[in-house]
Design a protein around this motif. Structure first.
Motif, PDB file in Angstrom:
ATOM      1  N   GLN A 104       5.372  14.142 -16.134  1.00 30.53           N
ATOM      2  CA  GLN A 104       5.942  15.188 -16.974  1.00 30.53           C
ATOM      3  C   GLN A 104       5.187  15.263 -18.292  1.00 30.53           C
ATOM      4  OE1 GLN A 104       9.774  12.846 -17.187  1.00 30.53           O
ATOM      5  NE2 GLN A 104       9.752  13.542 -19.311  1.00 30.53           N
ATOM      6  N   SER A 105       5.252  16.419 -18.899  1.00 29.03           N
ATOM      7  CA  SER A 105       4.527  16.636 -20.147  1.00 29.03           C
ATOM      8  C   SER A 105       5.431  16.375 -21.348  1.00 29.03           C
ATOM      9  CB  SER A 105       4.001  18.075 -20.190  1.00 29.03           C
ATOM     10  OG  SER A 105       3.249  18.289 -21.357  1.00 29.03           O
ATOM     11  N   VAL A 106       4.883  15.685 -22.350  1.00 28.86           N
ATOM     12  CA  VAL A 106       5.596  15.401 -23.588  1.00 28.86           C
ATOM     13  C   VAL A 106       4.756  15.936 -24.748  1.00 28.86           C
ATOM     14  CG1 VAL A 106       6.531  13.596 -25.083  1.00 28.86           C
ATOM     15  CG2 VAL A 106       6.602  13.315 -22.601  1.00 28.86           C
ATOM     16  N   THR A 107       5.393  16.635 -25.673  1.00 27.40           N
ATOM     17  CA  THR A 107       4.664  17.183 -26.820  1.00 27.40           C
ATOM     18  C   THR A 107       4.438  16.092 -27.867  1.00 27.40           C
ATOM     19  OG1 THR A 107       5.646  19.368 -26.474  1.00 27.40           O
ATOM     20  CG2 THR A 107       4.656  18.942 -28.632  1.00 27.40           C
ATOM     21  N   VAL A 108       3.164  15.822 -28.122  1.00 30.61           N
ATOM     22  CA  VAL A 108       2.777  14.824 -29.120  1.00 30.61           C
ATOM     23  C   VAL A 108       1.726  15.447 -30.033  1.00 30.61           C
ATOM     24  CG1 VAL A 108       1.669  12.577 -29.493  1.00 30.61           C
ATOM     25  CG2 VAL A 108       3.245  12.891 -27.567  1.00 30.61           C
ATOM     26  N   ASP A 109       2.029  15.474 -31.319  1.00 31.45           N
ATOM     27  CA  ASP A 109       1.090  16.043 -32.287  1.00 31.45           C
ATOM     28  C   ASP A 109       0.675  17.466 -31.891  1.00 31.45           C
ATOM     29  OD1 ASP A 109      -0.372  15.886 -34.669  1.00 31.45           O
ATOM     30  OD2 ASP A 109      -2.193  15.287 -33.615  1.00 31.45           O
ATOM     31  N   GLY A 110       1.626  18.210 -31.330  1.00 33.65           N
ATOM     32  CA  GLY A 110       1.380  19.601 -30.969  1.00 33.65           C
ATOM     33  C   GLY A 110       0.618  19.796 -29.672  1.00 33.65           C
TER      34      GLY A 110
ATOM     35  N   THR B 286      -7.635   3.005 -33.496  1.00 33.73           N
ATOM     36  CA  THR B 286      -6.400   2.345 -33.080  1.00 33.73           C
ATOM     37  C   THR B 286      -5.174   2.984 -33.720  1.00 33.73           C
ATOM     38  OG1 THR B 286      -7.536   0.242 -32.721  1.00 33.73           O
ATOM     39  CG2 THR B 286      -5.152   0.143 -33.047  1.00 33.73           C
ATOM     40  N   GLU B 287      -5.267   3.304 -34.994  1.00 31.72           N
ATOM     41  CA  GLU B 287      -4.125   3.866 -35.709  1.00 31.72           C
ATOM     42  C   GLU B 287      -3.616   5.138 -35.051  1.00 31.72           C
ATOM     43  OE1 GLU B 287      -2.867   5.456 -40.201  1.00 31.72           O
ATOM     44  OE2 GLU B 287      -4.904   4.743 -39.802  1.00 31.72           O
ATOM     45  N   ASN B 288      -4.516   6.055 -34.721  1.00 30.34           N
ATOM     46  CA  ASN B 288      -4.107   7.315 -34.098  1.00 30.34           C
ATOM     47  C   ASN B 288      -3.570   7.109 -32.690  1.00 30.34           C
ATOM     48  OD1 ASN B 288      -4.781   8.852 -36.338  1.00 30.34           O
ATOM     49  ND2 ASN B 288      -6.843   9.322 -35.607  1.00 30.34           N
ATOM     50  N   ILE B 289      -4.257   6.275 -31.904  1.00 28.51           N
ATOM     51  CA  ILE B 289      -3.831   6.035 -30.522  1.00 28.51           C
ATOM     52  C   ILE B 289      -2.442   5.416 -30.478  1.00 28.51           C
ATOM     53  CG2 ILE B 289      -4.314   4.675 -28.440  1.00 28.51           C
ATOM     54  CD1 ILE B 289      -7.322   5.060 -29.096  1.00 28.51           C
ATOM     55  N   VAL B 290      -2.212   4.397 -31.303  1.00 29.52           N
ATOM     56  CA  VAL B 290      -0.910   3.728 -31.348  1.00 29.52           C
ATOM     57  C   VAL B 290       0.182   4.684 -31.819  1.00 29.52           C
ATOM     58  CG1 VAL B 290       0.414   1.959 -32.590  1.00 29.52           C
ATOM     59  CG2 VAL B 290      -1.811   1.395 -31.605  1.00 29.52           C
ATOM     60  N   SER B 291      -0.111   5.466 -32.832  1.00 32.55           N
ATOM     61  CA  SER B 291       0.856   6.429 -33.363  1.00 32.55           C
ATOM     62  C   SER B 291       1.250   7.457 -32.307  1.00 32.55           C
ATOM     63  CB  SER B 291       0.272   7.134 -34.591  1.00 32.55           C
ATOM     64  OG  SER B 291       1.146   8.138 -35.056  1.00 32.55           O
ATOM     65  N   GLU B 292       0.281   7.916 -31.509  1.00 27.58           N
ATOM     66  CA  GLU B 292       0.541   8.924 -30.482  1.00 27.58           C
ATOM     67  C   GLU B 292       1.389   8.348 -29.347  1.00 27.58           C
ATOM     68  OE1 GLU B 292      -3.728  11.042 -31.530  1.00 27.58           O
ATOM     69  OE2 GLU B 292      -3.500   9.852 -29.698  1.00 27.58           O
ATOM     70  N   ILE B 293       1.106   7.117 -28.954  1.00 32.70           N
ATOM     71  CA  ILE B 293       1.909   6.464 -27.914  1.00 32.70           C
ATOM     72  C   ILE B 293       3.355   6.318 -28.377  1.00 32.70           C
ATOM     73  CG2 ILE B 293       2.285   4.299 -26.656  1.00 32.70           C
ATOM     74  CD1 ILE B 293      -0.809   3.962 -26.707  1.00 32.70           C
TER      75      ILE B 293
ATOM     76  N   LEU C 157      -3.844  13.690 -16.844  1.00 38.03           N
ATOM     77  CA  LEU C 157      -3.553  15.111 -16.992  1.00 38.03           C
ATOM     78  C   LEU C 157      -3.224  15.491 -18.433  1.00 38.03           C
ATOM     79  CD1 LEU C 157      -1.366  15.726 -13.788  1.00 38.03           C
ATOM     80  CD2 LEU C 157      -3.849  15.901 -14.050  1.00 38.03           C
ATOM     81  N   SER C 158      -3.412  14.573 -19.360  1.00 29.71           N
ATOM     82  CA  SER C 158      -3.108  14.864 -20.766  1.00 29.71           C
ATOM     83  C   SER C 158      -4.184  15.750 -21.385  1.00 29.71           C
ATOM     84  CB  SER C 158      -3.009  13.565 -21.573  1.00 29.71           C
ATOM     85  OG  SER C 158      -1.884  12.812 -21.176  1.00 29.71           O
ATOM     86  N   ASP C 159      -3.784  16.489 -22.431  1.00 32.66           N
ATOM     87  CA  ASP C 159      -4.741  17.285 -23.191  1.00 32.66           C
ATOM     88  C   ASP C 159      -5.736  16.365 -23.892  1.00 32.66           C
ATOM     89  OD1 ASP C 159      -3.410  19.590 -22.476  1.00 32.66           O
ATOM     90  OD2 ASP C 159      -2.345  19.806 -24.388  1.00 32.66           O
TER      91      ASP C 159
END
Length: 337
Positions: free
Chosen positions: A67-73, A136-143, A126-128
């Motif tokens: 399923q798709s989840v909206t993260v950072d737009g 690391t900061e961005n990846i961890v924040s997005e998860i 299948l993620s954008d």
């Protein structure tokens, strides 16, 4: 000598023979070179066109999952399987084409007992893709944002390879949310990857755009051929390898990898956080693999390491043993035990 005698003399043509032979040889070489250049250009054109046609064809063959989840737009793909009371969040190793499919053997072993959530970071599965740096900061924040969107706030973090690095940062930032950490032949900050120069990134980008990345995969061994995946899953994995290999997010993550390792050098796992590592017994590159993992859990109240005669993708071949030993470990570290 009289003039008439000079006129009767035959011209000496022997001096011109070497020049004539050289000219003929040069013409032959130029023709051969021209044929080679044409053949190379034609080969490159064929590889490029085949890649374009194949990529277009494969787009219509991708079977959606999760399923798709909206993260950072943007849309981040997440697979959820199982109805257990406790939740395991699975994070992939670097460059895994389709984490939710790749983890399938392990998901099938764990999902009867746990709720499994597989996160496919931006640029994976299948993620954008994203324009943000793959530090690391961005990846961890997005998860974390993805889990918040799913209203998941207590979970076990289980990461393969490079996710051991991201997971180390994660458990320090969100210590109150993480129940335990499980490393699947996970990376260690002290065993840093080499710095990848921009010139190499440009070459890999060219391989992707020209279609030679597809040829590279085609000529290599099929990593899933002898593994316990059904034919449909294997086909989807192959398609998504071609789709995601050397994409901008993967290349940027590779370029940032050295800095990400350096940034984590001083991080340690929280003392009271249960940590278990499932590690390959014989690392093909370094003899420090086991000692450095031992250092990571030397101060842990509940730290354990298990060795397997396996390759780096340990969960593909030893999913049953991992699941069984993980469940035993979690029973042992329960507060009432």
């Amino acid at each position: 000598m009289k003039i008439r005698d000079i006129l009767k003399m035959k011209p000496d043509t022997t001096s011109g023979k070497p020049d004539s032979k050289m000219k003929k040889l040069l013409i032959i070489l130029l023709r051969v070179l021209a044929v080679l250049v044409i053949a190379i250009v034609l080969f490159i054109a064929i590889v490029f066109v085949v890649n374009k046609i194949s990529s277009k064809s494969e787009e219509g063959k991708i079977q959606p999952y999760g399923q798709s989840v909206t993260v950072d737009g943007k849309n981040m793909n997440v697979l959820i399987q199982g109805q257990g009371e406790e939740t395991i969040v699975l994070l992939p190793g670097y460059g895994t084409a389709a984490p939710a499919l790749d983890f399938k053997p392990l998901i099938d072993e764990l999902s009867p007992f746990y709720k499994i959530v597989v996160i496919e970071p931006f640029g994976y599965g299948l993620s954008d893709q994203t324009e943000k740096e793959r530090n690391t900061e961005n990846i961890v924040s997005e998860i974390h944002e993805a889990l918040q969107r799913l209203h998941i706030d207590r979970y076990i973090l289980m990461g393969h390879s490079i996710s051991g690095l991201y997971g180390l940062d994660y458990v320090n930032k969100y210590e109150d949310e993480v129940i335990a950490f499980v490393g699947l032949d996970s990376s260690v900050p002290t065993l840093s990857e080499r710095k990848i120069e921009s010139s190499i990134i440009r070459v890999l980008n060219l391989l992707k755009k020209s279609g030679f990345a597809r040829l590279q995969v085609k000529l290599g061994d099929d990593p899933y051929a002898a593994l316990p995946y059904d034919d449909t899953t294997k086909e989807q994995l192959r398609i998504l390898i071609h789709k995601n290999m050397y994409n901008p997010n993967h290349l940027n993550e590779a370029e940032k990898m050295y800095d990400n390792f350096r940034a984590a050098e001083d991080l340690t796992f929280p003392k009271n956080l249960p940590v278990i590592f499932f590690i390959q017994a014989n690392h093909p590159v370094t003899d420090r693999w086991i000692p450095e993992h031992e250092k990571q859990i030397q101060d842990s109240v509940n730290g354990k390491m298990m060795l397997f005669e396996a390759g780096h993708y340990i969960y593909r071949t030893h999913s049953k043993e991992i699941a069984e030993n993980f469940r035993t470990f979690m029973e042992q570290v329960k507060p009432d035990n």
